[in-house]
Design a protein around this motif. Structure first.
Motif, short mmCIF file in Angstrom:
data_model
loop_
_atom_site.label_atom_id
_atom_site.label_comp_id
_atom_site.label_asym_id
_atom_site.label_seq_id
_atom_site.Cartn_x
_atom_site.Cartn_y
_atom_site.Cartn_z
N MET A 1 14.79 23.96 60.38
CA MET A 1 14.72 25.40 60.25
C MET A 1 14.59 26.03 61.62
SD MET A 1 11.82 27.77 58.35
CE MET A 1 12.02 26.92 56.84
N LYS A 2 15.42 27.04 61.87
CA LYS A 2 15.35 27.79 63.13
C LYS A 2 14.19 28.79 63.04
CE LYS A 2 20.36 28.17 63.82
NZ LYS A 2 21.45 29.14 64.00
N GLU A 3 13.74 29.23 64.20
CA GLU A 3 12.76 30.30 64.26
C GLU A 3 13.35 31.46 65.04
OE1 GLU A 3 9.03 29.00 65.86
OE2 GLU A 3 8.43 28.09 63.96
N PHE A 4 13.04 32.67 64.59
CA PHE A 4 13.43 33.88 65.31
C PHE A 4 12.16 34.59 65.71
CE2 PHE A 4 14.16 38.43 65.56
CZ PHE A 4 15.19 38.47 66.48
N ARG A 5 11.97 34.76 67.00
CA ARG A 5 10.75 35.40 67.49
C ARG A 5 10.96 36.91 67.53
NH1 ARG A 5 6.34 33.48 68.90
NH2 ARG A 5 7.16 31.37 69.05
N LEU A 6 10.09 37.62 66.80
CA LEU A 6 10.13 39.08 66.83
C LEU A 6 9.75 39.55 68.22
CD1 LEU A 6 8.27 39.68 63.46
CD2 LEU A 6 10.69 40.09 63.89
N ARG A 7 10.34 40.65 68.65
CA ARG A 7 10.01 41.18 69.97
C ARG A 7 8.56 41.64 70.02
NH1 ARG A 7 15.25 45.01 70.84
NH2 ARG A 7 16.76 43.34 71.14
N GLU A 8 7.98 41.53 71.19
CA GLU A 8 6.59 41.93 71.35
C GLU A 8 6.43 43.40 70.97
OE1 GLU A 8 3.33 42.13 74.92
OE2 GLU A 8 4.87 40.57 74.99
N GLY A 9 5.45 43.67 70.14
CA GLY A 9 5.19 45.04 69.71
C GLY A 9 5.95 45.45 68.47
N GLU A 10 6.91 44.64 68.02
CA GLU A 10 7.66 44.96 66.82
C GLU A 10 7.10 44.19 65.64
OE1 GLU A 10 11.86 44.46 67.40
OE2 GLU A 10 12.00 46.21 68.68
N GLU A 11 7.01 44.85 64.51
CA GLU A 11 6.46 44.24 63.29
C GLU A 11 7.54 43.61 62.41
OE1 GLU A 11 3.15 43.92 62.50
OE2 GLU A 11 2.89 44.63 64.56
N PHE A 12 8.80 44.05 62.61
CA PHE A 12 9.88 43.56 61.74
C PHE A 12 11.23 43.69 62.42
CE2 PHE A 12 9.57 48.10 60.96
CZ PHE A 12 10.91 48.50 60.96
N ILE A 13 12.24 43.07 61.80
CA ILE A 13 13.64 43.25 62.16
C ILE A 13 14.39 43.42 60.84
CG2 ILE A 13 14.12 40.76 62.21
CD1 ILE A 13 16.18 41.35 64.45
N LYS A 14 15.41 44.23 60.84
CA LYS A 14 16.18 44.41 59.60
C LYS A 14 17.05 43.18 59.35
CE LYS A 14 16.07 49.40 59.73
NZ LYS A 14 16.87 50.63 59.82
N LEU A 15 17.25 42.90 58.07
CA LEU A 15 17.97 41.69 57.66
C LEU A 15 19.33 41.56 58.33
CD1 LEU A 15 18.22 39.16 55.94
CD2 LEU A 15 18.92 40.62 54.03
N GLY A 16 20.14 42.60 58.31
CA GLY A 16 21.47 42.54 58.92
C GLY A 16 21.40 42.24 60.41
N GLN A 17 20.42 42.83 61.09
CA GLN A 17 20.25 42.60 62.52
C GLN A 17 19.84 41.16 62.80
OE1 GLN A 17 17.29 45.61 63.24
NE2 GLN A 17 18.81 47.12 63.89
N LEU A 18 18.98 40.61 61.92
CA LEU A 18 18.54 39.23 62.10
C LEU A 18 19.72 38.26 61.97
CD1 LEU A 18 16.20 37.10 62.33
CD2 LEU A 18 16.29 37.03 59.86
N LEU A 19 20.54 38.46 60.94
CA LEU A 19 21.69 37.56 60.74
C LEU A 19 22.59 37.56 61.98
CD1 LEU A 19 22.71 38.35 57.06
CD2 LEU A 19 21.49 36.34 57.89
#
Length: 71
Positions: A1-19
């Motif tokens: 499983m890959k990991e995606f690190r959220l940017r510092e200070g951000e609580e979330f990323i939108k699904l389309g942006q993550l893909l």
């Protein structure tokens, strides 16, 4: 499983942006199509909301690949 690190200070990323960020799709348009066709799961459930907020600990599945969002 890959990991995606959220940017510092951000609580979330939108699904389309993550893909797109993890190169599961090549464009936002492709992400939109795949999501709307029900090909993406979030935490084991089909998600058809491209703007779904992905938070720390959420797992996104697409085409047999999994990505976990982490802080």
């Amino acid at each position: 499983m890959k990991e995606f690190r959220l940017r510092e200070g951000e609580e979330f990323i939108k699904l389309g942006q993550l893909l797109k960020a993890v190169n599961m799709v090549s464009s936002g348009v492709e992400a939109k199509i795949e999501i709307l066709e029900g090909n993406v799961r979030v935490n084991g459930e089909v998600c058809e909301m491209r703007g779904k907020k992905i938070h720390d600990g959420d797992i996104v599945e697409f085409k047999g690949e999994e990505v976990k969002a982490v802080k």
